[in-house]
Scaffold this motif. Structure first.
Motif, PDB file in Angstrom:
ATOM      1  N   SER A  24      19.015 -62.631  21.193  1.00 32.03           N
ATOM      2  CA  SER A  24      20.421 -63.000  21.053  1.00 32.03           C
ATOM      3  C   SER A  24      21.233 -62.344  22.154  1.00 32.03           C
ATOM      4  CB  SER A  24      20.965 -62.583  19.690  1.00 32.03           C
ATOM      5  OG  SER A  24      21.054 -61.183  19.591  1.00 32.03           O
ATOM      6  N   THR A  25      22.399 -62.868  22.351  1.00 32.95           N
ATOM      7  CA  THR A  25      23.355 -62.282  23.275  1.00 32.95           C
ATOM      8  C   THR A  25      24.747 -62.706  22.843  1.00 32.95           C
ATOM      9  OG1 THR A  25      23.934 -61.955  25.605  1.00 32.95           O
ATOM     10  CG2 THR A  25      23.222 -64.154  24.967  1.00 32.95           C
ATOM     11  N   VAL A  26      25.700 -61.869  23.117  1.00 33.73           N
ATOM     12  CA  VAL A  26      27.099 -62.144  22.804  1.00 33.73           C
ATOM     13  C   VAL A  26      27.860 -62.163  24.110  1.00 33.73           C
ATOM     14  CG1 VAL A  26      29.174 -61.332  21.610  1.00 33.73           C
ATOM     15  CG2 VAL A  26      26.917 -61.016  20.558  1.00 33.73           C
ATOM     16  N   ARG A  27      28.610 -63.199  24.306  1.00 30.93           N
ATOM     17  CA  ARG A  27      29.407 -63.329  25.528  1.00 30.93           C
ATOM     18  C   ARG A  27      30.856 -63.598  25.153  1.00 30.93           C
ATOM     19  NH1 ARG A  27      26.501 -65.040  30.322  1.00 30.93           N
ATOM     20  NH2 ARG A  27      24.569 -63.853  30.253  1.00 30.93           N
ATOM     21  N   SER A  28      31.730 -63.119  26.005  1.00 34.85           N
ATOM     22  CA  SER A  28      33.150 -63.398  25.812  1.00 34.85           C
ATOM     23  C   SER A  28      33.638 -64.297  26.935  1.00 34.85           C
ATOM     24  CB  SER A  28      33.964 -62.104  25.785  1.00 34.85           C
ATOM     25  OG  SER A  28      33.882 -61.466  27.029  1.00 34.85           O
ATOM     26  N   LYS A  29      34.742 -64.940  26.674  1.00 36.94           N
ATOM     27  CA  LYS A  29      35.337 -65.831  27.659  1.00 36.94           C
ATOM     28  C   LYS A  29      36.201 -65.028  28.622  1.00 36.94           C
ATOM     29  CE  LYS A  29      36.043 -68.844  23.819  1.00 36.94           C
ATOM     30  NZ  LYS A  29      37.064 -69.494  23.049  1.00 36.94           N
ATOM     31  N   ASN A  30      36.346 -65.544  29.804  1.00 35.05           N
ATOM     32  CA  ASN A  30      37.197 -64.961  30.822  1.00 35.05           C
ATOM     33  C   ASN A  30      38.604 -65.517  30.642  1.00 35.05           C
ATOM     34  OD1 ASN A  30      38.621 -65.112  33.430  1.00 35.05           O
ATOM     35  ND2 ASN A  30      36.743 -64.258  34.284  1.00 35.05           N
ATOM     36  N   ALA A  31      39.625 -64.678  30.725  1.00 36.18           N
ATOM     37  CA  ALA A  31      41.006 -65.122  30.519  1.00 36.18           C
ATOM     38  C   ALA A  31      41.401 -66.230  31.488  1.00 36.18           C
ATOM     39  CB  ALA A  31      41.965 -63.944  30.656  1.00 36.18           C
ATOM     40  N   PHE A  32      40.926 -66.154  32.741  1.00 38.22           N
ATOM     41  CA  PHE A  32      41.263 -67.194  33.711  1.00 38.22           C
ATOM     42  C   PHE A  32      40.596 -68.519  33.351  1.00 38.22           C
ATOM     43  CE2 PHE A  32      41.821 -63.235  36.157  1.00 38.22           C
ATOM     44  CZ  PHE A  32      43.172 -63.371  36.451  1.00 38.22           C
ATOM     45  N   LYS A  33      39.369 -68.446  32.819  1.00 37.85           N
ATOM     46  CA  LYS A  33      38.694 -69.663  32.379  1.00 37.85           C
ATOM     47  C   LYS A  33      39.437 -70.281  31.193  1.00 37.85           C
ATOM     48  CE  LYS A  33      34.109 -68.374  33.970  1.00 37.85           C
ATOM     49  NZ  LYS A  33      32.757 -68.002  33.611  1.00 37.85           N
ATOM     50  N   ASP A  34      39.988 -69.418  30.326  1.00 36.20           N
ATOM     51  CA  ASP A  34      40.757 -69.917  29.188  1.00 36.20           C
ATOM     52  C   ASP A  34      41.992 -70.691  29.645  1.00 36.20           C
ATOM     53  OD1 ASP A  34      39.119 -69.043  27.174  1.00 36.20           O
ATOM     54  OD2 ASP A  34      40.261 -67.221  26.770  1.00 36.20           O
ATOM     55  N   ILE A  35      42.636 -70.197  30.682  1.00 38.56           N
ATOM     56  CA  ILE A  35      43.825 -70.889  31.201  1.00 38.56           C
ATOM     57  C   ILE A  35      43.435 -72.257  31.738  1.00 38.56           C
ATOM     58  CG2 ILE A  35      45.596 -70.847  33.013  1.00 38.56           C
ATOM     59  CD1 ILE A  35      45.548 -67.718  32.660  1.00 38.56           C
TER      60      ILE A  35
END
Length: 104
Positions: A24-35
């Motif tokens: 397993s792995t947990v990743r978070s989104k990048n704020a710039f990608k969210d925009i």
């Protein structure tokens, strides 16, 4: 390492069973990608940066499962399944699991 989502490896016989293996792995989104994604949500279209992130995350989880299977002496993992879940705001887990076996 043979990886399959069915109960056997076609043309090969299971000679040893080692049990459940997972990665397993947990990743978070990048704020710039969210925009950028928020604009896509308005106008429609594939969120390519997220597609790439998910592909990389899935491969990392598979690699970890393979590492665990190798450690127990397996040369194949059968009945492979994937699951995903949100673990925190903006972070998701990809979990992959299967049955480690030795085939001839």
């Amino acid at each position: 390492m043979e990886i399959t989502n069915i109960e056997t490896v076609p043309g090969r016989r299971v000679i040893a069973h080692y049990g459940l293996v997972c990665g397993s792995t947990v990743r978070s989104k990048n704020a710039f990608k969210d925009i950028g994604a928020s604009f896509k949500n308005i106008f429609g279209g594939e969120l390519k940066s997220y597609t790439k992130l998910l592909n990389e995350t899935r491969q990392e989880a598979i690699d970890r499962m393979i590492e665990q299977a190798t450690q127990v002496g397996a040369n194949a993992v059968i009945n492979v399944r994937f699951a995903t879940s949100d673990v925190a705001a903006g972070a998701a887990e990809i979990y992959v699991y299967g049955t480690a076996v030795r085939v001839e």
